[in-house]
Write an enzyme that holds these catalytic residues in place. Structure first.
Site, PDB file in Angstrom:
ATOM      1  N   ASP A 151      87.877   5.538 -24.937  1.00 31.40           N
ATOM      2  CA  ASP A 151      88.462   4.780 -23.700  1.00 31.40           C
ATOM      3  C   ASP A 151      89.331   5.396 -22.795  1.00 31.40           C
ATOM      4  OD1 ASP A 151      87.892   2.449 -25.191  1.00 31.40           O
ATOM      5  OD2 ASP A 151      89.462   2.496 -26.694  1.00 31.40           O
ATOM      6  N   ARG A 159     101.791   3.480 -33.739  1.00 26.04           N
ATOM      7  CA  ARG A 159     101.718   3.034 -32.389  1.00 26.04           C
ATOM      8  C   ARG A 159     103.188   3.016 -31.839  1.00 26.04           C
ATOM      9  NH1 ARG A 159      97.241   4.912 -32.571  1.00 26.04           N
ATOM     10  NH2 ARG A 159      95.580   3.780 -32.154  1.00 26.04           N
ATOM     11  N   ASP A 189      96.596  -3.238 -31.017  1.00 22.27           N
ATOM     12  CA  ASP A 189      97.386  -2.013 -30.788  1.00 22.27           C
ATOM     13  C   ASP A 189      98.022  -2.291 -29.199  1.00 22.27           C
ATOM     14  OD1 ASP A 189      97.184  -0.373 -32.866  1.00 22.27           O
ATOM     15  OD2 ASP A 189      95.351   0.552 -31.883  1.00 22.27           O
ATOM     16  N   SER A 229      84.369   3.223 -34.035  1.00 20.28           N
ATOM     17  CA  SER A 229      85.709   3.129 -33.487  1.00 20.28           C
ATOM     18  C   SER A 229      86.721   3.762 -34.727  1.00 20.28           C
ATOM     19  CB  SER A 229      86.233   1.829 -33.141  1.00 20.28           C
ATOM     20  OG  SER A 229      87.565   1.998 -32.450  1.00 20.28           O
TER      21      SER A 229
END
Length: 406
Positions: free
Chosen positions: A15, A95, A124, A176
């Site tokens: 990404d 995060r 996220d 992923s």
């Protein structure tokens, strides 16, 4: 006139590898990349060259491992928070740790905006953005997945190939993954069908499957002080080293592999395989020590708190008054959670093998089935009479009405 700056949360994965050129093509910003190192391992190698080559003006690589373990993992462990009974929150509490540092750098750089590579389907995006809103409400947020024309990971790979950008996946090996010192998650491809059994030999990176674990058990002893692990087999470790050591031990014994279908915050269910070897050991040990050291009412109420705490962490609500208040309660319960826990690790199983504590509430003299002089068994008769009085009164009423209505 100097360009406005955007701070990109950068991992070098698929990404964010393409987001730098996308930002350059679509915004007239100077792009500054920030990688929060929460234990990704070798994934941070070569990132600076890659980030600069694809258009970033600079890259910060921030070592956040100790802060992550001390300020995020330990409070969650002490709360014994587990999301939906399985998930040990590995991505969830990483995060806000990363986003906090990104906000600090954004302010230091005088940036206008912060950009992240989270998809519009995932959790996220919420975790990053709620942290930004809590710590820098004035900051603009850019989320490419919510506005660009790219619709899939295959589209991302095509985009990267056209621009000569190296990415760490192919269309054939396109899981992923999110890795940090606490866990490694795997999603996508064949895992998207819950009917498929995970190919653990293909997936696992932190350890082996239970079938390939040793045929003899491994015993370990973990020391805790006020709910925080400090030693393994009598050897003191720092927070980061302790988690890494337990990952090695747990991984070698097939510990901490969970196949999970979870309820995402955005409303859909998702399926993934999570590796959390060291975390699974610590949760098992911490639970045993709490069984020994906490009184019944505190233990039972804390179990309710644990569910709420897990939900808050999962939903990205770390920087909220409620999470902080719950942590204050948890800390007060941990004052006597000190002692040693011995565990037996065998082919994916993690079972207790003895617990000791100077604050143990277990009294062998009272609990024994042998003769004793401290407990009068006749006392229980009066207790049961009072405890069962409501049941008796109701039964008498039912019986009376039944006889009157004959």
């Amino acid at each position: 006139m100097a360009k406005e700056k955007v701070i990109l949360a950068y991992s070098g994965g698929l990404d964010t590898s393409i987001i730098i050129p996308w930002l350059k093509e679509n915004y007239d910003y100077e792009v500054i990349a920030v990688c929060g190192d929460v234990g990704q391992g070798k994934e941070t190698e070569g990132l600076e060259e890659k980030a600069l080559k694809t258009g970033a003006s600079k890259l910060y690589i921030e070592n956040l491992q100790e802060e992550y373990v001390t300020d995020f993992i330990w409070p969650t462990l002490k709360a014994h928070a587990v999301y939906e009974g399985k998930y040990l929150l590995g991505t969830s509490h990483a995060r806000p740790c990363i986003a906090k540092r990104i906000v600090e750098i954004a302010k230091a750089e005088g940036a206008t905006a912060i950009c992240h590579g989270c998809t519009g389907k995932g959790n996220d995006q919420v975790r990053f953005e709620l942290t930004i809103k809590a710590l820098a409400p004035e900051m603009k947020i850019i989320a490419p997945w919510r506005i660009w024309d790219i619709k899939s990971r295959e589209d991302e790979i095509d985009y990267a190939e056209k621009r000569g950008i190296p990415v760490p996946v192919t269309k054939d090996n396109n899981y992923s993954m999110d890795r940090n010192i606490w866990h490694l998650s795997h999603e996508g491809q064949d895992l998207e069908d819950p009917a498929n059994e995970p190919n653990l030999d293909k997936i696992l990176k932190l350890g082996v499957s239970p079938e390939k674990a040793p045929d003899v058990p491994t015993y370990i002893e973990i020391d805790f002080e006020k709910g925080i692990p400090t030693k393994i087999d009598g050897v003191e470790y720092g927070p980061v080293e302790l988690v890494k050591k337990l990952n090695e031990i747990g991984g070698a014994n097939g510990i901490g592999i969970d196949d999970i279908v979870e309820n995402r915050l955005v409303g859909m269910k998702s399926r993934g395989v999570y590796e959390t070897p060291g975390g699974t050991i610590l949760y098992a040990a911490h639970k045993e020590l709490e069984y020994l050291c906490l009184d019944k009412q505190t233990l039972h109420y804390k179990q309710e708190v644990a569910n709420k705490f897990a939900e808050l962490v999962y939903d990205g609500l770390w920087y909220t008054p409620l999470r902080e208040a719950l942590s204050a309660f948890v800390d007060s319960t941990q004052q006597t959670v000190t002692g040693k826990v011995r565990l037996k690790l065998y082919k994916g199983n993690c079972t207790p093998a003895g617990t000791t504590s100077p604050y143990s509430l277990y009294n062998e003299e009272i609990a024994t089935f042998d003769a004793d002089e401290v407990y009068n068994q006749k006392d229980s008769e009066g207790f049961i009479n009072l405890f069962g009085l409501p049941l008796k009164v109701r039964a008498m009423m039912m019986q009376k009405n039944k006889e009157e209505n004959k």
